[in-house]
Design a protein around this motif. Structure first.
Motif, mmCIF file in Angstrom:
data_model
loop_
_atom_site.group_PDB
_atom_site.id
_atom_site.type_symbol
_atom_site.label_atom_id
_atom_site.label_comp_id
_atom_site.label_asym_id
_atom_site.label_seq_id
_atom_site.Cartn_x
_atom_site.Cartn_y
_atom_site.Cartn_z
ATOM 1 N N HIS A 103 57.221 38.699 -53.450
ATOM 2 C CA HIS A 103 57.085 39.992 -52.921
ATOM 3 C C HIS A 103 57.186 40.169 -51.366
ATOM 4 C CE1 HIS A 103 54.691 43.871 -53.345
ATOM 5 N NE2 HIS A 103 55.303 43.964 -54.432
ATOM 6 N N ALA A 104 56.649 38.805 -50.653
ATOM 7 C CA ALA A 104 56.823 39.015 -49.217
ATOM 8 C C ALA A 104 58.294 39.109 -48.814
ATOM 9 C CB ALA A 104 56.164 37.714 -48.800
ATOM 10 N N GLN A 105 59.245 38.747 -49.582
ATOM 11 C CA GLN A 105 60.708 38.724 -49.134
ATOM 12 C C GLN A 105 61.126 40.216 -49.398
ATOM 13 O OE1 GLN A 105 63.760 35.844 -50.046
ATOM 14 N NE2 GLN A 105 62.042 34.370 -50.572
ATOM 15 N N ALA A 106 60.418 40.835 -50.296
ATOM 16 C CA ALA A 106 61.016 42.088 -50.807
ATOM 17 C C ALA A 106 60.180 43.501 -50.148
ATOM 18 C CB ALA A 106 60.986 42.242 -52.561
ATOM 19 N N PHE A 107 59.167 43.355 -49.675
ATOM 20 C CA PHE A 107 58.369 44.576 -49.238
ATOM 21 C C PHE A 107 57.676 44.247 -47.690
ATOM 22 C CE2 PHE A 107 58.519 44.950 -53.745
ATOM 23 C CZ PHE A 107 59.167 46.184 -53.866
ATOM 24 N N ASP A 108 57.661 45.331 -47.076
ATOM 25 C CA ASP A 108 57.009 45.505 -45.822
ATOM 26 C C ASP A 108 55.640 45.150 -45.780
ATOM 27 O OD1 ASP A 108 59.630 45.903 -44.519
ATOM 28 O OD2 ASP A 108 59.191 48.029 -44.419
ATOM 29 N N LYS A 109 55.114 45.480 -46.850
ATOM 30 C CA LYS A 109 53.613 45.366 -46.939
ATOM 31 C C LYS A 109 53.220 44.666 -48.308
ATOM 32 C CE LYS A 109 52.367 49.668 -44.475
ATOM 33 N NZ LYS A 109 51.809 50.960 -44.861
ATOM 34 N N ALA A 143 62.416 33.931 -57.560
ATOM 35 C CA ALA A 143 63.472 34.696 -57.335
ATOM 36 C C ALA A 143 63.268 36.130 -57.730
ATOM 37 C CB ALA A 143 64.724 34.162 -58.018
ATOM 38 N N GLY A 144 62.267 36.622 -58.482
ATOM 39 C CA GLY A 144 62.187 37.766 -58.821
ATOM 40 C C GLY A 144 60.812 38.222 -59.399
ATOM 41 N N VAL A 145 60.317 39.270 -59.146
ATOM 42 C CA VAL A 145 58.732 39.462 -59.747
ATOM 43 C C VAL A 145 58.756 40.861 -60.320
ATOM 44 C CG1 VAL A 145 58.088 40.168 -57.262
ATOM 45 C CG2 VAL A 145 56.412 39.569 -59.201
ATOM 46 N N ALA A 182 64.188 38.234 -54.312
ATOM 47 C CA ALA A 182 64.316 37.568 -53.083
ATOM 48 C C ALA A 182 65.628 37.765 -52.490
ATOM 49 C CB ALA A 182 64.109 36.089 -53.307
ATOM 50 N N THR A 183 65.669 37.848 -51.097
ATOM 51 C CA THR A 183 66.801 38.278 -50.408
ATOM 52 C C THR A 183 68.070 37.469 -50.954
ATOM 53 O OG1 THR A 183 65.782 36.956 -48.635
ATOM 54 C CG2 THR A 183 65.847 39.350 -48.578
ATOM 55 N N THR A 184 67.745 36.193 -51.067
ATOM 56 C CA THR A 184 68.886 35.107 -51.419
ATOM 57 C C THR A 184 69.581 35.270 -52.658
ATOM 58 O OG1 THR A 184 67.600 33.271 -51.566
ATOM 59 C CG2 THR A 184 68.458 33.723 -49.549
ATOM 60 N N SER A 185 68.686 36.044 -53.684
ATOM 61 C CA SER A 185 69.078 36.188 -55.274
ATOM 62 C C SER A 185 69.356 37.418 -55.614
ATOM 63 C CB SER A 185 67.833 35.705 -55.716
ATOM 64 O OG SER A 185 67.262 34.448 -55.454
#
Ligand SMILES: CC(C)(COP(=O)(O)OP(=O)(O)OC[C@H]1O[C@@H](n2cnc3c(N)ncnc32)[C@H](O)[C@@H]1OP(=O)(O)O)[C@@H](O)C(=O)NCCC(=O)NCCS
Length: 151
Positions: A18-24, A51-53, A71-74
């Motif tokens: 989640h930390a890789q996908a969202f600002d908050k 990789a995903g949530v 996740a950014t790399t996935s």
């Protein structure tokens, strides 16, 4: 890629994605609390690392996707689609007749993902997201009819 329903033990991995996908992003405790909620289930993807949530709530015939992130790399490897397909299937098995979600109007990739799954726009929420210095952003409300066969 492995996609499975989440248990509380998955909360750290879910928070990391989640930390890789969202600002908050939501933290570990947020995910633990959510997974404890009525009608709520989570889906996690590993590839092979986290990789995903996805988090979804299905209550009284109506399902809502609360979050989905990869996740950014996935990205662009079908992970979000796999998460959504699993959530749609589970929501159907929980007797949900329709599924809703909100998406930033500017997130063209996410809108394409949902449209490809059969979601249609049913509303617009002006100023729904607070983007800090970037101001407020509008959200599309999208709906999938779960009584129809999958796309
Ligand atoms: C949106 C997001 C979840 C997509 O995850 P993903 O695993 O890369 O998506 P998929 O690989 O499953 O893509 C499925 C389809 O969605 C569409 N899509 C996804 N990302 C796209 C992008 N960046 N640009 C254009 N189309 C995109 C495409 O139609 C794609 O199919 P294709 O690859 O065969 O063309 C991911 O980019 C993300 O986490 N973004 C940040 C958080 C976010 O915006 N979440 C959604 C908020 S509601």
């Amino acid at each position: 890629m492995n996609v499975s329903f989440a248990a509380p033990v998955d909360a750290p991995d879910m928070a990391a994605v989640h930390a890789q996908a969202f600002d908050k992003p939501w933290d570990e405790t947020d995910f633990e609390d959510l997974l404890d909620g009525e009608g709520i289930f989570g889906v996690v993807a590993r590839d092979p690392g986290p990789a995903g949530v996805l988090i979804c709530r299905a209550v009284a015939g109506e399902a809502e996707v609360l979050t989905v992130g990869v996740a950014t790399t996935s990205r662009r490897r079908g992970i979000a689609r796999a998460l959504m397909e699993m959530a749609i299937s589970r929501a159907r098995s929980m007797q949900a007749l329709e599924m809703f979600l909100e998406v930033d109007v500017a997130s063209s990739g996410a809108v394409a993902l949902y449209t490809g799954l059969g979601f249609v726009q049913t509303g617009l929420r002006r100023g729904y997201y607070d983007r800090g210095a970037a101001g407020l952003a509008d959200a599309l409300v999208m709906r999938l009819d779960l009584t129809k066969p999958p796309n």
